[in-house]
Scaffold this motif. Structure first.
Motif, PDB file in Angstrom:
ATOM      1  N   LYS A  95      -1.913 -20.195 -34.795  1.00 33.71           N
ATOM      2  CA  LYS A  95      -2.156 -19.556 -33.629  1.00 33.71           C
ATOM      3  C   LYS A  95      -0.905 -20.151 -32.827  1.00 33.71           C
ATOM      4  N   MET A  96      -0.657 -21.328 -32.800  1.00 32.03           N
ATOM      5  CA  MET A  96       0.458 -22.060 -32.014  1.00 32.03           C
ATOM      6  C   MET A  96       1.759 -21.068 -32.292  1.00 32.03           C
ATOM      7  N   THR A  97       1.952 -21.137 -33.533  1.00 32.48           N
ATOM      8  CA  THR A  97       3.240 -20.500 -34.132  1.00 32.48           C
ATOM      9  C   THR A  97       3.485 -18.910 -33.763  1.00 32.48           C
ATOM     10  N   SER A  98       2.422 -18.243 -33.849  1.00 32.27           N
ATOM     11  CA  SER A  98       2.403 -16.905 -33.502  1.00 32.27           C
ATOM     12  C   SER A  98       2.489 -16.617 -32.161  1.00 32.27           C
ATOM     13  N   ASP A  99       1.864 -17.475 -31.475  1.00 30.45           N
ATOM     14  CA  ASP A  99       2.083 -17.243 -29.678  1.00 30.45           C
ATOM     15  C   ASP A  99       3.566 -17.453 -29.408  1.00 30.45           C
ATOM     16  N   THR A 100       3.970 -18.573 -30.041  1.00 34.02           N
ATOM     17  CA  THR A 100       5.581 -19.084 -29.751  1.00 34.02           C
ATOM     18  C   THR A 100       6.257 -17.952 -30.027  1.00 34.02           C
ATOM     19  N   ALA A 101       6.056 -17.105 -31.410  1.00 30.67           N
ATOM     20  CA  ALA A 101       7.169 -16.374 -31.831  1.00 30.67           C
ATOM     21  C   ALA A 101       7.023 -15.164 -30.772  1.00 30.67           C
ATOM     22  N   ARG A 102       5.588 -14.640 -30.513  1.00 27.34           N
ATOM     23  CA  ARG A 102       5.599 -13.554 -29.739  1.00 27.34           C
ATOM     24  C   ARG A 102       6.344 -13.899 -28.147  1.00 27.34           C
ATOM     25  N   LEU A 103       6.341 -15.049 -27.377  1.00 26.81           N
ATOM     26  CA  LEU A 103       6.846 -15.170 -26.492  1.00 26.81           C
ATOM     27  C   LEU A 103       8.310 -15.268 -26.510  1.00 26.81           C
ATOM     28  N   VAL A 104       9.063 -15.989 -27.562  1.00 25.80           N
ATOM     29  CA  VAL A 104      10.110 -15.853 -27.771  1.00 25.80           C
ATOM     30  C   VAL A 104      10.785 -14.430 -27.703  1.00 25.80           C
ATOM     31  N   THR A 105      10.141 -13.732 -28.707  1.00 29.27           N
ATOM     32  CA  THR A 105      10.459 -12.072 -28.736  1.00 29.27           C
ATOM     33  C   THR A 105      10.364 -11.491 -27.456  1.00 29.27           C
ATOM     34  N   SER A 106       9.462 -11.664 -26.736  1.00 29.84           N
ATOM     35  CA  SER A 106       9.126 -11.085 -25.044  1.00 29.84           C
ATOM     36  C   SER A 106      10.500 -11.712 -24.371  1.00 29.84           C
ATOM     37  N   ARG A 107      10.797 -13.032 -24.456  1.00 32.43           N
ATOM     38  CA  ARG A 107      11.941 -13.135 -23.591  1.00 32.43           C
ATOM     39  C   ARG A 107      13.216 -12.765 -24.187  1.00 32.43           C
ATOM     40  N   ARG A 108      13.303 -12.431 -25.248  1.00 30.14           N
ATOM     41  CA  ARG A 108      14.537 -11.688 -25.618  1.00 30.14           C
ATOM     42  C   ARG A 108      14.711 -10.351 -25.230  1.00 30.14           C
ATOM     43  N   GLU A 109      13.351  -9.346 -25.065  1.00 25.47           N
ATOM     44  CA  GLU A 109      13.444  -8.204 -24.766  1.00 25.47           C
ATOM     45  C   GLU A 109      13.775  -8.343 -23.084  1.00 25.47           C
ATOM     46  N   ILE A 110      13.092  -9.027 -22.365  1.00 25.13           N
ATOM     47  CA  ILE A 110      13.565  -9.455 -21.156  1.00 25.13           C
ATOM     48  C   ILE A 110      14.840  -9.685 -20.827  1.00 25.13           C
TER      49      ILE A 110
END
Length: 131
Positions: free
Chosen positions: A91-106
């Protein structure tokens, strides 16, 4: 290495929180601390879990992806890790990956907006020079 890096297991959670505040954005230090505290261990300790839960792992991943992945790999290879801890890491790894992807999009959006604003400014200047 500093004494606290080797002995996270001996610290109280409040002391770990204080280290995180004092350490600020020194992500490599915290990732190295986790690695040191996983060395020779078969399971994920509650103190290391507390550190992981309270760190900005997305920022860690962005700053030093290789070290971040080494921490994840080391945790994944613990010989006596519980199913609960494996779920926690997943869960920690997938949450981190989602957040990193979201930051890249921003960041992409902000970059596009800056480029568009610059085009608008150039068009306005051209229109003024035509008049």
């Amino acid at each position: 290495k500093q004494w606290y890096q080797r002995r996270v297991r001996e610290l109280e959670t409040g002391q770990i929180d204080l280290l995180l505040k004092l350490g600020g954005s020194n992500t490599d230090l915290f990732l190295q601390t986790i690695l040191l505290n996983l060395t020779g261990q078969g399971e994920l300790s509650e103190k290391v879990k507390h550190l992981l839960q309270n760190m900005n792992l997305a920022f860690c991943s962005e700053r030093n992806e290789e070290l971040y992945l080494r921490v994840i790999d080391t945790i994944s290879n613990l010989s006596q890790i519980s199913k609960t801890d494996l779920r926690f890491v997943l869960k920690m790894t997938s949450d981190t990956a989602r957040l990193v992807t979201s930051r890249r999009e921003i960041r992409k959006t902000k970059t596009t907006l800056v480029r568009d604003m610059e085009k608008d400014r150039v068009l306005i200047i051209r229109c003024k020079t035509l008049n």
